[in-house]
Scaffold this active site. Structure first.
Site, PDB file in Angstrom:
ATOM      1  N   ASP A 168       3.838  -5.681   3.295  1.00  0.00           N
ATOM      2  CA  ASP A 168       3.393  -4.544   4.107  1.00  0.00           C
ATOM      3  C   ASP A 168       4.196  -4.518   5.399  1.00  0.00           C
ATOM      4  OD1 ASP A 168       2.060  -2.512   5.359  1.00  0.00           O
ATOM      5  OD2 ASP A 168       0.101  -3.491   5.391  1.00  0.00           O
ATOM      6  N   GLU A 175      -5.417   1.941   2.112  1.00  0.00           N
ATOM      7  CA  GLU A 175      -5.319   0.723   2.935  1.00  0.00           C
ATOM      8  C   GLU A 175      -5.587   1.046   4.388  1.00  0.00           C
ATOM      9  OE1 GLU A 175      -3.019  -2.367   5.376  1.00  0.00           O
ATOM     10  OE2 GLU A 175      -3.044  -0.193   5.408  1.00  0.00           O
ATOM     11  N   GLU A 176      -5.049   2.183   4.836  1.00  0.00           N
ATOM     12  CA  GLU A 176      -5.161   2.535   6.254  1.00  0.00           C
ATOM     13  C   GLU A 176      -6.601   2.860   6.657  1.00  0.00           C
ATOM     14  OE1 GLU A 176      -2.926   1.926   8.236  1.00  0.00           O
ATOM     15  OE2 GLU A 176      -0.959   2.151   7.325  1.00  0.00           O
ATOM     16  N   HIS A 236       0.827  -1.216   0.000  1.00  0.00           N
ATOM     17  CA  HIS A 236       0.000   0.000   0.000  1.00  0.00           C
ATOM     18  C   HIS A 236       0.853   1.254   0.000  1.00  0.00           C
ATOM     19  CE1 HIS A 236       0.063   1.120   4.371  1.00  0.00           C
ATOM     20  NE2 HIS A 236       0.124  -0.176   4.593  1.00  0.00           N
ATOM     21  N   HIS A 255       2.466   3.823  13.031  1.00  0.00           N
ATOM     22  CA  HIS A 255       1.374   4.807  12.902  1.00  0.00           C
ATOM     23  C   HIS A 255       1.665   6.119  13.625  1.00  0.00           C
ATOM     24  CE1 HIS A 255      -2.034   1.918  11.448  1.00  0.00           C
ATOM     25  NE2 HIS A 255      -0.996   1.984  10.635  1.00  0.00           N
ATOM     26  N   ASP A 267       5.706   1.684   7.142  1.00  0.00           N
ATOM     27  CA  ASP A 267       4.310   1.306   6.856  1.00  0.00           C
ATOM     28  C   ASP A 267       3.679   2.265   5.863  1.00  0.00           C
ATOM     29  OD1 ASP A 267       1.746   0.358   6.953  1.00  0.00           O
ATOM     30  OD2 ASP A 267       1.311   1.078   8.962  1.00  0.00           O
TER      31      ASP A 267
END
Ligand SMILES: *[C@@H]1O[C@H](CO)[C@@H](O)[C@H](O)[C@H]1NC(C)=O
Ligand SMILES: *[C@@H]1O[C@H](CO)[C@@H](O)[C@H](O)[C@H]1NC(C)=O
Ligand SMILES: [Zn+2]
Length: 492
Positions: free
Chosen positions: A340, A311-312, A266, A412, A278
């Site tokens: 990922d 994606e998130e 992603h 994140h 990420d």
């Protein structure tokens, strides 16, 4: 430069001749993967975030710039070797632009906004007295109707302790009891407050909330218990709106279109940061594989790269892609690899599989073990873009190096930047991906057929069933998504 006709013809002959002399092999593709080149791509993605508001998230300019960066290679530079297209789709974008909580003396209080927080009236926000609710750390405070008996929250801001049940559940009950908004105080001490989500499915059903530190909440609780009218301001300026975004699909012109080996990563980050592990790590790996593959010839299967969008937000791009595939198109995808988070700073080497993964996991494992890495195997969860492919019964494998403590403490967060990569781990994983790709692009030995569980989607009943199934998959993904993480997404 203008090339005379005869010279052009010679050039053409020469290029076909050399092309057949340079067949794709695992050794060659592995050797083409270089740490410096992976670093170069991730430097660029980090720079894109730095110059576009700090992230590369769905609906934000940093995502668009990331798309342009991938297209500059796949479409502009390498258009002779690849067919590239953008697949557009729409999704609900949400963002809290501002949140503010002021105490009775007008003082600013530390506050975080959960995802999908509804807005207060603007510009003033809600100014109202607090109404306290009982603390119940076992069943959760404000989680059940009986815990609200005798609480008259009409026209007030309800004060509720965080924990046990979803924040959204507390908000629903507060709303039913007339509250204008909710002040949730954290269950752990200190100002480090983890941001939960209220869930896209609750849009329109909730009231605004601010999550403040435990210490502040307890002090206010004491004052309310002493009979004081504690007036507080809650201001939430948030938006929800449909925005267009894209998947990028690039495939080799070479290879049998009925036998496709597909790789996905992603391209979007969360709003909190640049998303370099990420999933810049997976995106960079795919871009370097594309760059390398173009030099070779003589592979019988088509290679298709996908950089997924949104994606998130719940695997939105990959589920859009897989849900739109016809049975015939799904049949042509012989294998799917998902990459990922493959450069975590304290990596584990984790391979997700099911009983239809065939030789894929071994191809990755062999190389990783030969490089001295210890490999763990697990089942597919709902954490990344493999979900739609696994649902379709397409043989699949996913590699990841772990999210959150202890593997990636910056998961994140704003610190998921260039410092958040173990370059050796990323390089080893990208080389493993190269070898596995080269092998399946030349031979499907050890790969089984697609497992078809659903009825034909051509019948009306089949179409309805398939629609319900995809709606359920998307629903599950929007709740359970944690990006290759083993846990559940934080709603509590
Ligand atoms: C996205 O929404 C816009 C505006 O409503 C619409 O014009 C467009 O066709 C939509 N795109 C897709 C792929 O559904
Ligand atoms: C995998 O498991 C499913 C469900 O348990 C079963 O239907 C299927 O036949 C198995 N496939 C293989 C290749 O063993
Ligand atoms: Zn991810």
């Amino acid at each position: 430069m203008k090339i005379p006709r005869s010279a052009a013809a010679t050039l053409l002959l020469w290029s076909t001749a050399t092309a057949t002399e340079n067949p794709l092999t695992a050794d060659k593709l592995e050797a083409d993967i270089k740490t410096e080149e992976l670093q170069n791509v991730l430097w660029n993605l980090n720079q894109i975030a730095l110059t576009h508001g700090g992230n590369r998230a769905f609906g934000e300019p940093g995502f668009k710039a990331s798309v342009d960066f991938v297209l500059e290679r796949a479409q502009t530079r390498f258009h002779d070797q690849f067919d590239t297209f953008l697949q557009p789709f729409n999704h609900t974008y949400e963002k809290t632009r501002q949140i503010k909580v002021n105490g009775p003396a007008g003082e600013d209080v530390v506050v975080v906004s959960p995802q999908y927080n509804p807005a207060t009236p603007l510009p003033g926000g809600v100014i109202a007295a607090l109404v306290d609710t009982p603390v119940d750390d076992e069943r959760g405070s404000g989680c059940f109707a009986d815990q609200w008996e005798g609480v008259d929250a009409t026209g007030k801001l309800a004060l509720v302790k965080r924990g046990v049940c979803a924040v959204a559940d507390k908000l629903k009950l507060a709303k039913a009891h007339g509250a204008l908004g909710v002040i949730v105080y954290n269950q752990n001490p200190g100002n480090a407050i983890v941001v939960p989500t209220l869930g896209a499915e609750n849009i329109g059903q909730l009231i605004p909330v601010g999550i403040i530190p435990l210490e502040v909440g307890q002090a206010w609780k004491t004052r309310v218990a002493a009979g004081e009218s504690v007036k507080v301001t809650l201001l939430v300026d948030s938006i929800f709106e449909t925005r267009e975004t894209w998947n990028i699909i690039a495939e080799t012109k070479q290879g049998d279109p009925d036998k496709v080996i597909m790789l996905g990563a992603h391209l979007d980050s969360v709003q909190e940061g640049a998303g370099i592990n990420d999933d810049g790590s997976g995106s960079a790996t795919l871009l370097e594989l594309l760059t390398a593959v173009r030099r070779y010839n003589g592979f019988p299967h088509k290679i298709r790269f996908a950089w997924w969008g949104a994606e998130e937000s719940g695997l939105v791009g990959s589920l859009y892609y897989t849900s739109k595939l016809s049975e015939a198109e799904a049949d042509k995808i012989k294998y799917y690899f998902n990459y990922d988070m493959i450069g975590s700073p304290y990596p584990e080497y984790s391979i997700a599989t099911n009983n239809n993964s065939g030789v894929g996991p071994q191809l990755l494992e062999e190389y990783l073990v030969a490089q001295g890495r210890q490999v763990e195997f697990g089942d597919f969860g709902s954490g990344s873009d493999f979900v739609g492919f696994v649902e379709l019964g397409i043989p699949s494998t996913a590699l990841h190096t772990g999210a959150g403590e202890p593997y990636d403490p910056c998961y994140h967060q704003a610190c998921d930047n260039l410092n958040n990569i173990d370059w050796e781990a990323l390089t080893v994983n990208a080389k493993a991906a190269a070898r596995a790709l080269a092998r399946l692009a030349t031979s499907l030995e050890g790969v089984g057929p697609r497992q078809k569980t659903s009825p034909s989607r051509r019948t009306r009943r089949g179409v309805a069933q398939s629609f319900r199934r995809w709606a359920a998959v998307a629903e599950e993904a929007s709740h359970g998504h944690t990006c290759a993480h083993k846990g559940e997404k934080l709603v509590v």
